[in-house]
Write a protein that holds these residues in place. Sequence first.
Motif, PDB file in Angstrom:
ATOM      1  N   LEU A 115     -12.927   6.437   7.155  1.00 23.03           N
ATOM      2  CA  LEU A 115     -13.261   5.613   6.174  1.00 23.03           C
ATOM      3  C   LEU A 115     -13.025   4.275   6.386  1.00 23.03           C
ATOM      4  CD1 LEU A 115     -11.658   6.414   2.432  1.00 23.03           C
ATOM      5  CD2 LEU A 115     -14.081   6.577   3.591  1.00 23.03           C
ATOM      6  N   SER A 160     -17.120  15.852   2.399  1.00 19.66           N
ATOM      7  CA  SER A 160     -18.785  15.423   2.492  1.00 19.66           C
ATOM      8  C   SER A 160     -19.291  13.989   2.120  1.00 19.66           C
ATOM      9  CB  SER A 160     -19.341  16.179   1.780  1.00 19.66           C
ATOM     10  OG  SER A 160     -19.517  16.066   0.252  1.00 19.66           O
ATOM     11  N   TRP A 161     -18.862  13.275   1.506  1.00 18.48           N
ATOM     12  CA  TRP A 161     -19.149  12.048   0.939  1.00 18.48           C
ATOM     13  C   TRP A 161     -18.966  11.063   2.274  1.00 18.48           C
ATOM     14  CZ3 TRP A 161     -14.177  11.071  -3.162  1.00 18.48           C
ATOM     15  CH2 TRP A 161     -14.984  12.427  -4.601  1.00 18.48           C
ATOM     16  N   LEU A 162     -18.572  11.291   3.860  1.00 20.41           N
ATOM     17  CA  LEU A 162     -18.709  10.387   4.580  1.00 20.41           C
ATOM     18  C   LEU A 162     -19.769  10.208   5.203  1.00 20.41           C
ATOM     19  CD1 LEU A 162     -15.012  11.120   5.831  1.00 20.41           C
ATOM     20  CD2 LEU A 162     -15.355   8.968   5.610  1.00 20.41           C
ATOM     21  N   ASP A 165      -1.046   5.655  -1.909  1.00 18.27           N
ATOM     22  CA  ASP A 165      -2.599   5.401  -2.490  1.00 18.27           C
ATOM     23  C   ASP A 165      -3.000   6.233  -1.469  1.00 18.27           C
ATOM     24  OD1 ASP A 165      -3.995   2.336  -1.989  1.00 18.27           O
ATOM     25  OD2 ASP A 165      -5.212   4.822  -0.759  1.00 18.27           O
ATOM     26  N   ALA A 170     -15.866   5.423  -2.666  1.00 16.78           N
ATOM     27  CA  ALA A 170     -14.606   5.398  -1.122  1.00 16.78           C
ATOM     28  C   ALA A 170     -14.485   3.833  -0.205  1.00 16.78           C
ATOM     29  CB  ALA A 170     -14.997   6.917  -0.719  1.00 16.78           C
ATOM     30  N   LYS A 229     -16.049   3.570   8.674  1.00 15.71           N
ATOM     31  CA  LYS A 229     -17.851   3.120   6.834  1.00 15.71           C
ATOM     32  C   LYS A 229     -17.524   2.199   6.334  1.00 15.71           C
ATOM     33  CE  LYS A 229     -19.335   6.084   3.284  1.00 15.71           C
ATOM     34  NZ  LYS A 229     -20.491   6.637   3.728  1.00 15.71           N
ATOM     35  N   LEU A 240     -10.252  11.911  -1.337  1.00 11.09           N
ATOM     36  CA  LEU A 240     -11.113  11.859   0.055  1.00 11.09           C
ATOM     37  C   LEU A 240     -11.978  13.544  -0.296  1.00 11.09           C
ATOM     38  CD1 LEU A 240     -13.876  10.246   0.744  1.00 11.09           C
ATOM     39  CD2 LEU A 240     -12.482  10.798   2.956  1.00 11.09           C
ATOM     40  N   ASP A 241     -13.814  13.247  -1.015  1.00  8.80           N
ATOM     41  CA  ASP A 241     -14.276  14.637  -0.106  1.00  8.80           C
ATOM     42  C   ASP A 241     -14.948  14.445   0.984  1.00  8.80           C
ATOM     43  OD1 ASP A 241     -16.672  16.448   0.159  1.00  8.80           O
ATOM     44  OD2 ASP A 241     -16.326  17.005  -1.678  1.00  8.80           O
ATOM     45  N   ASP A 278     -23.767  12.159  -2.590  1.00  7.43           N
ATOM     46  CA  ASP A 278     -22.403  12.133  -1.923  1.00  7.43           C
ATOM     47  C   ASP A 278     -22.548  10.729  -1.785  1.00  7.43           C
ATOM     48  OD1 ASP A 278     -21.508  14.012  -1.358  1.00  7.43           O
ATOM     49  OD2 ASP A 278     -22.741  15.190  -0.002  1.00  7.43           O
ATOM     50  N   THR A 334      -6.318   6.701  -1.201  1.00  4.46           N
ATOM     51  CA  THR A 334      -7.665   6.982  -0.943  1.00  4.46           C
ATOM     52  C   THR A 334      -7.793   7.906  -0.216  1.00  4.46           C
ATOM     53  OG1 THR A 334      -7.712   4.054  -1.246  1.00  4.46           O
ATOM     54  CG2 THR A 334      -9.060   4.818  -0.043  1.00  4.46           C
ATOM     55  N   THR A 335      -7.308   7.968   1.478  1.00  5.07           N
ATOM     56  CA  THR A 335      -7.718   9.161   1.938  1.00  5.07           C
ATOM     57  C   THR A 335      -7.403  10.477   1.632  1.00  5.07           C
ATOM     58  OG1 THR A 335      -5.849   9.263   2.227  1.00  5.07           O
ATOM     59  CG2 THR A 335      -7.474   8.164   4.013  1.00  5.07           C
ATOM     60  N   LEU A 368       0.632  -1.207  -0.351  1.00  6.49           N
ATOM     61  CA  LEU A 368       0.010  -0.025   0.253  1.00  6.49           C
ATOM     62  C   LEU A 368       1.018   1.139  -0.112  1.00  6.49           C
ATOM     63  CD1 LEU A 368      -3.333   0.723   0.514  1.00  6.49           C
ATOM     64  CD2 LEU A 368      -2.126   1.703   2.679  1.00  6.49           C
ATOM     65  N   HIS A 413      -8.159  -1.392  -0.829  1.00  7.57           N
ATOM     66  CA  HIS A 413      -7.180  -1.644  -0.671  1.00  7.57           C
ATOM     67  C   HIS A 413      -6.538  -1.479   0.600  1.00  7.57           C
ATOM     68  CE1 HIS A 413      -6.909   2.105  -4.560  1.00  7.57           C
ATOM     69  NE2 HIS A 413      -7.745   1.472  -4.278  1.00  7.57           N
ATOM     70  N   ARG A 424     -13.161   2.006  -1.950  1.00 10.59           N
ATOM     71  CA  ARG A 424     -11.359   1.482  -2.899  1.00 10.59           C
ATOM     72  C   ARG A 424     -10.652   0.663  -1.040  1.00 10.59           C
ATOM     73  NH1 ARG A 424     -11.282   6.922  -4.585  1.00 10.59           N
ATOM     74  NH2 ARG A 424     -12.239   5.575  -6.326  1.00 10.59           N
ATOM     75  N   TYR A 425     -11.686   2.078  -0.319  1.00  8.71           N
ATOM     76  CA  TYR A 425     -11.164   2.043   1.292  1.00  8.71           C
ATOM     77  C   TYR A 425     -10.962   0.126   1.511  1.00  8.71           C
ATOM     78  CZ  TYR A 425      -9.042   0.860   5.930  1.00  8.71           C
ATOM     79  OH  TYR A 425      -9.019   0.422   6.981  1.00  8.71           O
ATOM     80  N   ASN A 461     -20.684   8.324  -4.006  1.00  2.98           N
ATOM     81  CA  ASN A 461     -19.696   8.649  -3.916  1.00  2.98           C
ATOM     82  C   ASN A 461     -19.066   8.144  -2.557  1.00  2.98           C
ATOM     83  OD1 ASN A 461     -18.971   9.905  -6.144  1.00  2.98           O
ATOM     84  ND2 ASN A 461     -19.588  11.985  -5.529  1.00  2.98           N
ATOM     85  N   GLY A 462     -19.665   8.463  -1.745  1.00  2.00           N
ATOM     86  CA  GLY A 462     -18.852   7.407  -0.622  1.00  2.00           C
ATOM     87  C   GLY A 462     -19.019   6.167  -0.564  1.00  2.00           C
TER      88      GLY A 462
END
Lengths: 606, 606
Positions: B366, A604-606, A595, B571, B369, A601-602, B564, A597-598, A590, B578, B574-575, B567-568
């Motif tokens: 992430l 607001s997607w969480l 990587d 993400a 999540k 990230l936006d 959101d 991935t973090t 990794l 990965h 992907r997490y 995309n969430g």
Amino acid sequence: MATPSSLLLSRADLDFLLHDWLDAGSLTSRERFTEHSRETFDAVLDVCAEIAAERFAPHNKRNDIEEPRFDPTGGGRVVLHDEVRPALDALAGTGLLAATADASVGGLQLPHVVRSACVAWFAAANIATWGYAFLTAANANLLLAHGSDAQIDTWVRPMLEGRFHGTMCLSETQAGSSLADVSTRAEPQDDGTYRLTGTKMWISAGDHELGENIVHLVLAKIPGGPAGVKGISLFVVPKFLAGGADGNPGEHNDVVLAGLNHKMGYRGTTNTVLNLGEGRHTPGGAAGAVGYLVGEPHRGLTYMFHMMNEARIGVGAGAAALGYTAYLKSLDYARTRPQGRPVTGRDPGQPQVPIVEHADVRRMLLAQKSYAEGALALVLYCGRLLDEQETAPEQAGRDRAGLLLDVLTPIAKSWPSQWCLAGNDLAIQVLGGYGYTREYDVEQHYRDNRLNPIHEGTHGIQAIDLLGRRTAAAGGAGLDALDGLLAATIARARAGGDEEAGRYADQLDAARARLMEVTRALHAEPDATVRLANASIHLEAAGHVVLAWIWLEQLLAAGGRDDDLGNGKRAAARYFFHYELPRTGPQLDLLAALDRTTTDLDPSWL
Amino acid sequence: MATPSSLLLSRADLDFLLHDWLDAGSLTSRERFTEHSRETFDAVLDVCAEIAAERFAPHNKRNDIEEPRFDPTGGGRVVLHDEVRPALDALAGTGLLAATADASVGGLQLPHVVRSACVAWFAAANIATWGYAFLTAANANLLLAHGSDAQIDTWVRPMLEGRFHGTMCLSETQAGSSLADVSTRAEPQDDGTYRLTGTKMWISAGDHELGENIVHLVLAKIPGGPAGVKGISLFVVPKFLAGGADGNPGEHNDVVLAGLNHKMGYRGTTNTVLNLGEGRHTPGGAAGAVGYLVGEPHRGLTYMFHMMNEARIGVGAGAAALGYTAYLKSLDYARTRPQGRPVTGRDPGQPQVPIVEHADVRRMLLAQKSYAEGALALVLYCGRLLDEQETAPEQAGRDRAGLLLDVLTPIAKSWPSQWCLAGNDLAIQVLGGYGYTREYDVEQHYRDNRLNPIHEGTHGIQAIDLLGRRTAAAGGAGLDALDGLLAATIARARAGGDEEAGRYADQLDAARARLMEVTRALHAEPDATVRLANASIHLEAAGHVVLAWIWLEQLLAAGGRDDDLGNGKRAAARYFFHYELPRTGPQLDLLAALDRTTTDLDPSWL
């Protein structure tokens, strides 16, 4: 309830680590330690084991149940139950608060590696009561290094005698991980003192009545200084000002207990909010808490890092000790608790077997053993490096020890905090439903240990420190030193004729090479966001590689010993190389992939 | 303190999972669910969210602080604080205790998948208060399946109305994981009833005054029966015997509260030791606790497994819910807590940024999540399978669902229990020192969740069940069904045109193939000790492969949604691909090597 010292730590393992592995006895040929011998080391450890078992362990559970409480009378004070002070007094009576200090200030001039072993006894028995002594000793050591002679006489000597206690006051509500944002102000006075105003948060041992006085070491900003961390100075701010010629405490300084934090664990160590200069007291008839500058202005964080490096290894030692005692307690349970039958023959007419016979329980015990003994070995090794840094006969040896210590400090803090906590989780699991009750110790060990990845710099902070600073500094000199350390052991293992050790040497060598390659590639990455994005993964991979080295070292030190200790070291090393080191493969992949991935990230997607 | 429902679960995610992914609305075309529609499902979820937020969440912390206490007056009773009963009464008032039951017994005939979503609201808000309802509903469902009509009338109807409560009494001090060693005796009487004597341990909700009566389902042995698990029978043992024609409770049965266990968490659910037939009461003037046989003698464990399978998925649902709410709370904190500055420019003159801007905090969010949403998706999927098993139009569909459910049950129990607990640990870390205090919720979520890998069959028991029984049964039919499930999704992802989904499909396919190969090789290993030695590692690897499938499914269900939520999901997928799925590589290597580290160990080496 008394806990036998055999359920706190293994003395046989300590002796193995100190002598068979780290050759602590050889230090006695150095000038600083000529008064010492294997016999004095043994005697000190005997005393620690005894006091830990008889004075510290018996009130460990009581510390959890009867946590410090706030008594609003008299402007606010902390009330502790009545077993804490006698334990600390017993500890102070041994002189161990000044274990490594010079004889000139009443110190025992013990090697750091021996002191580290002492610490482990108290932390295993009762980490919350030990916390008071830990902070006092760390505070004293900082002032011994950076304070004036007068400060040493006024504040340090009483601390080393156990009459005064000490704290470190860094954090504020808005400044935890971000010390640049400290806002406590220190106004210079005509008499050379300062007056401090501000609020400090998360101050362990910030108030209590365990001694005559409390010596706070406080980070604050002198108005007009540089912004951020470069404008932070360090002050001695005592709870009571120095009084008459007899050294007794005088007037109450304007340091006021504003409240207590109520924690998940570690409850016996009071954790406070302190107001400085709120106006409750007016020492000398003026406003503000009186503070005495330590060293030069604006160099406070540099001095504090002296203490923090020591404290970080101390945190690792505490985590290791909690992992160790929980391992021993769950092992004791597993050997005596009958439940179930072998999977090869589940005849209900046969008696149940002790659960240590079940493979999965053994896995959980071996994992704990590899974490706890490995973590303890690592912190002892750091103690040994500190001794080398201070007393190695050649400058080159002192420099090398300093480089290694610098790189290993975040690992010695974080790895035990992560994995001995994971070990505590396994100890609960070994005990099953019983482990989940407060009638047994292991759930408290978990809760106490859970603080360790947070305080003295979180896991994430350690990770950025390791990858962003310590391994990268001076052209990667620290990383090179670590590489050389590992390579030397690998070569020795290959040459030694132990086939299993040779296999592990090959396995470690591959992980070592990959870690070095990946770390150097990360150093070369120009985008800091990407470079540091997975610093925590890097810290964890580096930690597992270092611990694999620790286990190969232990395997070699155990040599061909065909006794329980030797076979146990072999079994734990085998566990580590079979089950643990392979975890680093995907981690290093990794990291090598940079990587994103973090970083992509936006939120607001969480 | 009220907690908004938006910090318990994400309703948008629930809607996505239930409808966009699992097409729950399509169930309404089946005869059993014709009274339902998307609107009734929505209305039920609205009610659950409201009651959870307004009646359950406000006393979650109080459950922890004011845990049930033993009052010795009147022969011993449990005292609970006064907010538990109104919450449970509000829940009972919705009819949701009978959510999936037939209309003929007052049930709502909701699909299991919808009920699973309902459960998550209550568990997220207050798992300890939910525990009483969980056990009552599970008890009722068992008796609906295996009890007589008279037993259903006498005991089940009042439970579904919330007037009576229920428990499951399996464990004894010497018989926790090893139910073969149950020693409670049930002596047959001339009138067809039984008299029971023995002591039951770890009985959740074993005593309280939340309703008119408590219906214990008790495992006991009828003298003269076969040894071990084949000689265990199941009995209804009420706290109070049935009374007059009005159905009110009558004489006190000889079920006596012997004591309470004091737990690390989950404190609001009283956990008891119960003595049966100790002689305190003499119902009908005779000795022993009166019990009524359920079904046939010696088939008790078979019936109980009906309840235990449901309970195991329920444990997973509870763990998922705790993971979910802690994720949302730590996310809320991370978005509003300023601390530190970007690593690209640490200018102390600039304001601090919310910690959600830091890569390592994002990693911890992430991860949570992916664990929480993944675990919730898995337990909802199991609910959907239960609906298929019961109502699919074709027998083949019912059979396939049953096979999949059988194999997925240990994973649905263990994976959320392990990883949502790990998520709770990360939630504490996101909050730092604040997370370690009892002023915030997350440390309690951790402590509550820590029970889940222990009860209803420990992690290790689930592992042996999965590897030794469920995947191996019927020539590996369940394993084949799982393989087919994964392969179908992989094919769909490859055909779908989403490049990222295609890559994950390839990654999942490789892990799937390896898992199947390794599992079959283990099945073929003749030595049971070696075959099962690393069953826990196998369970964990299988769990991560299944969850990777869950995440690929969610990615496909989110399709090209550029909002959101979509995309969430991308993400988090992907997490997972990965950072998480690669963990299985070393695990499967270890399993393929038939590692003997634990089996070759002499316990004296520990």
